[in-house]
Design a protein around this motif. Structure first.
Motif, PDB file in Angstrom:
ATOM      1  N   ALA A  55       0.740  -1.331  -0.313  1.00 17.12           N
ATOM      2  CA  ALA A  55      -0.108  -0.239  -0.160  1.00 17.12           C
ATOM      3  C   ALA A  55       1.083   1.256  -0.372  1.00 17.12           C
ATOM      4  CB  ALA A  55      -1.064   0.248   1.326  1.00 17.12           C
ATOM      5  N   LEU A  56       1.948   1.211   0.483  1.00 15.96           N
ATOM      6  CA  LEU A  56       2.952   2.509   1.090  1.00 15.96           C
ATOM      7  C   LEU A  56       3.491   2.896  -0.839  1.00 15.96           C
ATOM      8  CD1 LEU A  56       3.390   4.628   2.865  1.00 15.96           C
ATOM      9  CD2 LEU A  56       5.472   2.746   3.629  1.00 15.96           C
TER      10      LEU A  56
ATOM     11  N   VAL B 168       2.500   1.522  -3.524  1.00 21.78           N
ATOM     12  CA  VAL B 168       1.416   2.194  -4.330  1.00 21.78           C
ATOM     13  C   VAL B 168       0.835   3.837  -4.173  1.00 21.78           C
ATOM     14  CG1 VAL B 168      -0.939   2.333  -5.132  1.00 21.78           C
ATOM     15  CG2 VAL B 168       0.758  -0.179  -5.380  1.00 21.78           C
ATOM     16  N   ALA B 169       0.494   4.102  -3.009  1.00 21.93           N
ATOM     17  CA  ALA B 169       0.903   5.603  -2.299  1.00 21.93           C
ATOM     18  C   ALA B 169       1.768   6.652  -2.354  1.00 21.93           C
ATOM     19  CB  ALA B 169       0.247   5.623  -0.835  1.00 21.93           C
ATOM     20  N   GLY B 170       2.738   5.957  -2.938  1.00 18.41           N
ATOM     21  CA  GLY B 170       3.979   6.675  -3.154  1.00 18.41           C
ATOM     22  C   GLY B 170       3.968   7.319  -4.704  1.00 18.41           C
ATOM     23  N   ILE B 171       3.423   5.886  -5.776  1.00 21.28           N
ATOM     24  CA  ILE B 171       3.642   6.009  -6.748  1.00 21.28           C
ATOM     25  C   ILE B 171       2.563   7.355  -7.231  1.00 21.28           C
ATOM     26  CG2 ILE B 171       2.973   5.294  -9.495  1.00 21.28           C
ATOM     27  CD1 ILE B 171       4.563   3.274  -7.506  1.00 21.28           C
ATOM     28  N   GLY B 172       1.437   7.030  -6.335  1.00 23.37           N
ATOM     29  CA  GLY B 172       0.033   7.551  -6.570  1.00 23.37           C
ATOM     30  C   GLY B 172       0.166   9.227  -6.534  1.00 23.37           C
ATOM     31  N   LEU B 173       1.461   9.348  -5.624  1.00 21.84           N
ATOM     32  CA  LEU B 173       1.314  10.727  -5.357  1.00 21.84           C
ATOM     33  C   LEU B 173       2.809  11.653  -6.117  1.00 21.84           C
ATOM     34  CD1 LEU B 173       2.045  10.393  -1.685  1.00 21.84           C
ATOM     35  CD2 LEU B 173       0.152  11.971  -2.489  1.00 21.84           C
TER      36      LEU B 173
END
Length: 104
Positions: A85-86, A88-93
């Motif tokens: 999750a972290l 994926v969240a970083g890529i999303g940011l």
């Protein structure tokens, strides 16, 4: 050609040369090393063309972002790097930052 399209292509080329660094095995394998160097030169050249009309900070940040996201996603499939999750969240940011810079 549209400078944003040029930056996008340059960013994809950055992904290619970043992955090529892994395949070149420290530049000890000829053809992966040659491909890596060609993609690096092409990526920088395209970025320099886009910077003729785009602000340098914006163009560079978008180029790096595309390269970082492309490399991270490709590494999951090519090198079985972990997905969590972290990550994926970083890529999303990073993607959100690219979009924000495009419309700033």
């Amino acid at each position: 050609m549209n400078p944003w399209a040029i930056v996008a292509i340059a960013g994809l080329m950055e992904t290619g040369w970043a992955l090529g660094l892994k395949y070149s095995d420290g530049f000890s394998r000829l053809w992966p090393s040659v491909a890596t160097l060609v993609m690096a030169v092409a990526s920088f050249w395209l970025l320099s063309i886009a910077m003729r009309t785009l602000p340098v900070g914006t163009a560079y940040a978008v180029w790096v972002g595309i390269g970082a996201v492309g490399t991270a996603v490709a590494a999951v499939f090519l090198f079985q790097e972990p997905v969590n999750a972290l990550r994926v969240a970083g890529i999303g940011l990073i993607l959100a930052g690219i979009v924000a810079l495009k419309f700033a």
